[in-house]
Design a protein around this motif. Structure first.
Motif, short mmCIF file in Angstrom:
data_model
loop_
_atom_site.label_atom_id
_atom_site.label_comp_id
_atom_site.label_asym_id
_atom_site.label_seq_id
_atom_site.Cartn_x
_atom_site.Cartn_y
_atom_site.Cartn_z
N ASP A 92 9.56 1.68 0.69
CA ASP A 92 10.37 1.88 1.72
C ASP A 92 9.60 1.74 3.27
N GLY A 93 8.50 2.34 3.20
CA GLY A 93 7.63 2.36 4.63
C GLY A 93 7.01 0.94 4.46
N ASP A 94 6.37 0.41 3.17
CA ASP A 94 5.92 -0.80 3.36
C ASP A 94 6.77 -1.98 3.59
N ASN A 96 11.87 5.78 -1.80
CA ASN A 96 11.74 7.23 -2.14
C ASN A 96 11.80 7.84 -0.63
N ILE A 113 0.60 -1.07 0.05
CA ILE A 113 0.28 -0.02 -0.12
C ILE A 113 0.79 1.38 -0.12
N GLY A 114 0.66 2.34 -0.87
CA GLY A 114 1.41 3.34 -0.97
C GLY A 114 1.38 3.69 -2.51
N CYS A 115 2.01 4.82 -2.72
CA CYS A 115 2.04 5.27 -4.13
C CYS A 115 2.43 4.13 -5.26
N HIS A 116 3.63 3.40 -4.61
CA HIS A 116 4.29 2.25 -5.45
C HIS A 116 3.12 1.20 -5.84
N VAL A 157 10.57 8.36 1.85
CA VAL A 157 9.27 8.78 2.95
C VAL A 157 7.94 7.94 2.41
N PHE A 158 6.92 8.26 3.26
CA PHE A 158 5.61 7.88 3.08
C PHE A 158 4.99 8.49 2.39
N GLY A 159 5.22 8.14 0.93
CA GLY A 159 4.61 9.25 -0.09
C GLY A 159 2.95 9.35 -0.06
N LEU A 160 2.41 8.38 -0.15
CA LEU A 160 0.91 8.48 -0.10
C LEU A 160 0.23 9.18 0.88
N GLU A 185 6.70 -1.07 8.21
CA GLU A 185 5.49 -2.09 8.46
C GLU A 185 5.80 -3.51 8.11
N HIS A 220 -0.66 -3.10 3.77
CA HIS A 220 0.48 -2.43 4.02
C HIS A 220 1.48 -3.42 4.69
C1 LIG Z 1 -1.83 -1.50 8.22
C2 LIG Z 1 -1.64 0.04 7.81
N1 LIG Z 1 -1.14 0.92 8.34
C3 LIG Z 1 -0.67 2.19 7.87
C4 LIG Z 1 -1.72 2.56 6.51
C5 LIG Z 1 -1.60 3.89 6.26
N2 LIG Z 1 -0.66 4.01 5.11
C6 LIG Z 1 -1.04 3.80 3.94
S1 LIG Z 1 0.05 4.15 2.48
C7 LIG Z 1 1.27 4.46 3.60
C8 LIG Z 1 2.51 4.97 3.27
C9 LIG Z 1 3.16 4.13 2.53
O1 LIG Z 1 4.60 4.25 2.29
P1 LIG Z 1 5.39 3.64 1.21
O2 LIG Z 1 5.49 2.04 1.54
O3 LIG Z 1 6.68 4.07 1.68
O4 LIG Z 1 4.94 3.86 0.04
P2 LIG Z 1 4.98 5.20 -0.86
O5 LIG Z 1 3.65 5.92 -0.84
O6 LIG Z 1 5.95 6.05 -0.65
O7 LIG Z 1 5.31 4.65 -2.33
C10 LIG Z 1 0.75 4.27 4.96
C11 LIG Z 1 1.57 4.61 6.29
C12 LIG Z 1 -2.31 1.25 6.15
N3 LIG Z 1 -2.87 1.61 5.03
N4 LIG Z 1 -2.41 0.02 6.59
#
Ligand SMILES: Cc1ncc(C[n+]2csc(CCOP(=O)(O)OP(=O)(O)O)c2C)c(N)n1
Ligand code: SF4
Ligand SMILES: [Mg+2]
Length: 286
Positions: free
Chosen positions: A93-95, A121, A49-52, A123-126, A99, A68
């Motif tokens: 990177d956050g994913d 990237n 979950i994220g922009c990626h 950062v937590f982009g999304l 997490e 996520h």
């Molecule tokens: C279990 C859970 N925790 C937190 C979130 C909130 N959340 C959605 S996207 C995201 C950030 C994603 O960051 P990253 O993995 O770095 O992806 P990017 O958007 O940078 O590509 C978070 C914290 C979620 N959807 N589910």
């Protein structure tokens, strides 16, 4: 039938910001899939979950948009259930490094037969640019308004000490190079991992295209030998004015599936399913 670039497109409108580094990853993976001669039906994509995670929407291949941090458990399940498939995971990177951090070491040490591409990237982009575990010291964001006070994770080093069989790093400003890394990763039998410097133009004003362009250099242009794990570990700590990209380490080793004798030649996804009466076993256990 071998996949063509045209086969891989979808009608989905991109929601990535103009200039986002994810476009470079998308371009590279499309060409890599064509170059590797993989049939579209032989591949499955898994994203976090994220922009990626939107990669799944823009590639016309069966995909699983997971939750996520859970790209690796889902991908592990798919590849063990159907070893005929090539599973490619896209994580952030956050994913992956926040997490889903625990899954990273275990999928690597098991040598699960899959490819993992991390859109790093920093950062937590999304969720609009909060600090992650790869954000650089002092990085200011909504979650660390006075700057990040903890040292960043070194995912390449962690992969190496977890006994990874394929460890590489790419940069979205070098798409041809990234494409080549992806082809080699796809062809690798075992866990192949590429950390990609993916520029987030909206929330990371430090690690920009120019920042990377001034620093990255290609390991293969220096006569580097990727078969020495200790040397790779040493290289993984190189940071600052000179940052290496390319293959850090590569070896062949049996996969998790290969090491389970009961699984030899078994494809669970293609095995007949039958409903068995287990009531006598349950009664015995009462
Ligand atoms: C279990 C859970 N925790 C937190 C979130 C909130 N959340 C959605 S996207 C995201 C950030 C994603 O960051 P990253 O993995 O770095 O992806 P990017 O958007 O940078 O590509 C978070 C914290 C979620 N959807 N589910
Ligand atoms: S927020 Fe960053 S990572 Fe997400 S689409 Fe925009 S530029 Fe790309
Ligand atoms: Mg991110």
């Amino acid at each position: 039938m071998p996949t063509t670039l045209k086969d891989l497109g979808t009608a989905k409108k991109s929601t990535w910001c103009p200039g986002c580094g994810n476009f470079g990853i998308l371009t590279a993976i499309k060409s890599a899939l064509v170059d590797s001669g993989l049939d579209r039906e032989q591949a499955v994509l898994v994203s976090g979950i994220g922009c990626h995670g939107k990669m799944i929407d823009y590639l016309n291949i069966n995909g699983f948009h997971s939750i996520h941090g859970r790209v690796l458990p889902v991908a592990t399940g798919i590849t063990l259930a159907n070893p005929d498939l090539k599973v490619i995971g896209f994580s952030g990177d956050g994913d992956c490094y926040d997490e889903g951090w625990d899954h990273f070491a275990h999928a690597i040490r098991r040598n699960i037969n899959m490819t993992l591409i991390v859109h790093n990237n920093m950062v937590f982009g999304l969720t609009t640019g909060q600090t992650t575990s790869t954000s650089q010291p002092g990085f200011k964001s909504k979650s660390t308004p006075y700057g990040s006070i903890t040292p960043p994770i070194n995912p390449i080093a962690h992969a190496l000490v977890s006994n990874a069989t394929f460890v590489a790093r790419g940069f979205v400003g070098e798409t041809r190079h990234l494409q080549n890394l992806m082809v080699q990763a796809i062809k690798h039998r075992g866990f192949s991992y590429i950390d990609v410097f993916q520029v987030c133009v909206s929330f990371n004003y430090i690690n920009t295209y120019d920042w990377y362009r001034q620093r990255v250099y290609k390991l293969e242009e220096t006569g580097y030998d990727y078969t020495d794990r200790n040397k790779a570990l040493e290289k993984s700590f190189e940071w600052g004015d000179h940052i290496p990209i390319g293959i850090f380490y590569k070896e062949e080793r049996p996969t998790y599936y290969d090491n389970i004798p009961q699984m030899k030649g078994v494809n669970l996804a293609k095995s007949p399913t039958e409903i068995r009466d287990i009531s006598s076993i349950l009664e015995e256990m009462e």
